[in-house]
Scaffold this motif. Structure first.
Motif, PDB file in Angstrom:
ATOM      1  N   ASN A  98      42.254  47.527  36.481  1.00  0.00           N
ATOM      2  CA  ASN A  98      42.321  47.918  37.885  1.00  0.00           C
ATOM      3  C   ASN A  98      42.513  49.429  37.959  1.00  0.00           C
ATOM      4  N   GLN A 100      37.478  45.989  36.038  1.00  0.00           N
ATOM      5  CA  GLN A 100      37.021  44.889  36.878  1.00  0.00           C
ATOM      6  C   GLN A 100      37.170  45.182  38.371  1.00  0.00           C
ATOM      7  N   HIS A 101      38.217  45.909  38.756  1.00  0.00           N
ATOM      8  CA  HIS A 101      38.469  46.191  40.171  1.00  0.00           C
ATOM      9  C   HIS A 101      38.631  47.699  40.328  1.00  0.00           C
ATOM     10  N   ALA A 109      34.671  43.946  41.562  1.00  0.00           N
ATOM     11  CA  ALA A 109      34.926  44.298  42.955  1.00  0.00           C
ATOM     12  C   ALA A 109      34.970  45.809  43.081  1.00  0.00           C
TER      13      ALA A 109
END
Length: 440
Positions: A257, A283-284, A309
């Motif tokens: 993140n 991932q984010h 995302a």
């Protein structure tokens, strides 16, 4: 009126007792005694500790009932103490200091320190100098720590510097807010967290000459006792020295993140290195570049091929902002170039959501964004990933409403994205109204 004699009162009392206690034939009844089970005589049946924790856990927000439970049974006390003191928020300000009362509580009841897992402290710079709270070494079970220094200049004495490893022994998530550092104290604080997994630096300033390079030998010499691996990182307008040290220094950035807010007040030279350090583990991702300068070269997401995302935040469209900057000749501002640039080099088959946060201020017009490029990149990402959900959250802080329909204006500008597989949603907030539209 004459008072009744004592003999009469006693006689009446004997007659009442005789009616209750004697049987129908005038004989004294022997009360029937029901045998008590052995488990009941020894006390309440013993329940497993996890069952007690689950039952009492439903009262997590009712401190009065929790206090009654702690007084009712000694076995409930550790469970109640863990629930009440698991997450502690303290304020240290003139005339109101929860921090002082909490330190006194630790002196009277040292076992409270074993239950504190998350701590948030807000310090007032006008009350005392910005330094590490002296109570931290006692709270050696803390895993999440947030310190808001209230905008003061950080000062660390020699005694604190020597005992620094005792302050953050089990801290996994550290958040530092509103403070100015001088020297290398910030890096020494980070190196004193051997279990650090997540780091957040919000409004952190570093008083250091801008003529010096961002990464100098004195910064490279600061290393932790063992390698630290970060998987969560939040940077909001950070000093370039800190970013350079994180990228080139001893920390291993295996970021899952990443939240990055860059207002243009400092150099973005090392921003692409953060994306490369995240690599396929990222991932984010949340990005925001609310400045007047172009950051399109700094946003290179080509190495983040497993991104799930993407959130493009703080897209503030100000109608009063000039389109040209006179230095001395008129130069067009490139404020919003980073928005399509963040999508241009991104290739991820795992991408499931792309979210835009747009704020219209003082009659701002959506037309300033490069919608043709945004539509082309989003339609490509939707075809590569399949099932991509794209959302536009548009807010309007003006009291006067827009002359045109914002929801239709956004949908009209995305013809290619609406033609591919996936969903497109627009939420327009203009208090007290909220309009929402999804396609298909």
């Amino acid at each position: 009126m004459r008072r009744p004699r004592l003999s009469r009162v006693l006689g009446s009392f004997r007659r009442i007792v005789a009616r209750v206690a004697h049987g129908p034939r005038g004989r004294w009844r022997t009360p029937k005694v029901t045998p008590v089970p052995a488990d009941t005589r020894r006390g309440l049946p013993q329940l497993p500790l996890d069952v007690l924790e689950s039952v009492i856990g439903y009262l997590w927000n009712d401190h009065r009932t929790l206090a009654a439970c702690a007084l009712a049974c000694r076995a409930f006390l550790p469970v109640v103490r863990h629930i009440i003191f698991n997450n502690v928020r303290l304020t240290h300000a003139p005339g109101f200091s929860e921090y002082c009362r909490f330190t006194k509580l630790l002196q009277d009841s040292p076992r409270v320190a074993l239950s504190v897992r998350s701590l948030h402290i807000s310090l007032d710079a006008a009350l005392e100098r910005a330094t590490l709270p002296k109570a931290l070494p006692r709270l050696h079970e803390i895993e999440s720590l947030t310190i808001n220094f209230g905008g003061g200049m950080f000062e660390m004495d020699e005694d604190t510097r020597e005992k620094l490893p005792t302050y953050f022994r089990l801290v996994k998530y550290l958040r530092i807010e509103n403070v100015r550092f001088d020297g290398t104290d910030l890096l020494r604080v980070l190196c004193a967290c051997p279990e650090l997994r997540g780091l957040s630096l919000v409004a952190v300033r570093w008083r250091r000459s801008s003529l010096l390079p961002a990464f100098t030998p004195d910064l490279a010499a600061i290393v932790p006792p063992r390698q630290v691996e970060l998987d969560e990182l939040t940077l909001k307008s950070p000093p370039p020295q800190v970013v350079a040290w994180l990228v080139k220094g001893p920390f291993r950035l295996a970021l899952r993140n990443l939240e990055l807010l860059w207002d243009g007040g400092s150099d973005a030279k090392y921003v692409p290195s953060l994306f490369r350090a995240g690599g396929q583990s990222l991932q984010h991702l949340t990005l925001a570049f609310p400045g007047w300068f172009s950051f399109k070269d700094a946003v290179d997401l080509s190495s983040n091929t497993r991104l799930r995302a993407l959130h493009l935040s703080h897209i503030c469209i100000d109608g009063s902002q000039p389109r040209l900057l006179y230095v001395p000749d008129p130069v067009p501002l490139k404020t919003y170039e980073w928005v399509p640039a963040a999508l241009a080099r991104l290739h991820s088959m795992h991408l499931a959501q792309v979210h835009f946060s747009i704020e219209l201020v003082k009659g701002g017009d959506l037309g300033v964004l490069d919608w043709d490029a945004i539509d082309a990149h989003l339609s490509r990402l939707a075809r590569e990933a399949g099932g991509l959900v794209t959302t536009f959250h548009v807010g309007n802080s003006d009291y006067s409403g827009k002359r045109y329909n914002v929801v239709d204006a956004v949908m009209y500008r995305l013809p290619r994205l609406r033609a591919v597989e996936g969903r497109v949603g627009v939420v327009y907030t203009h208090r007290p109204k909220v309009e929402e539209c999804w396609f298909p």
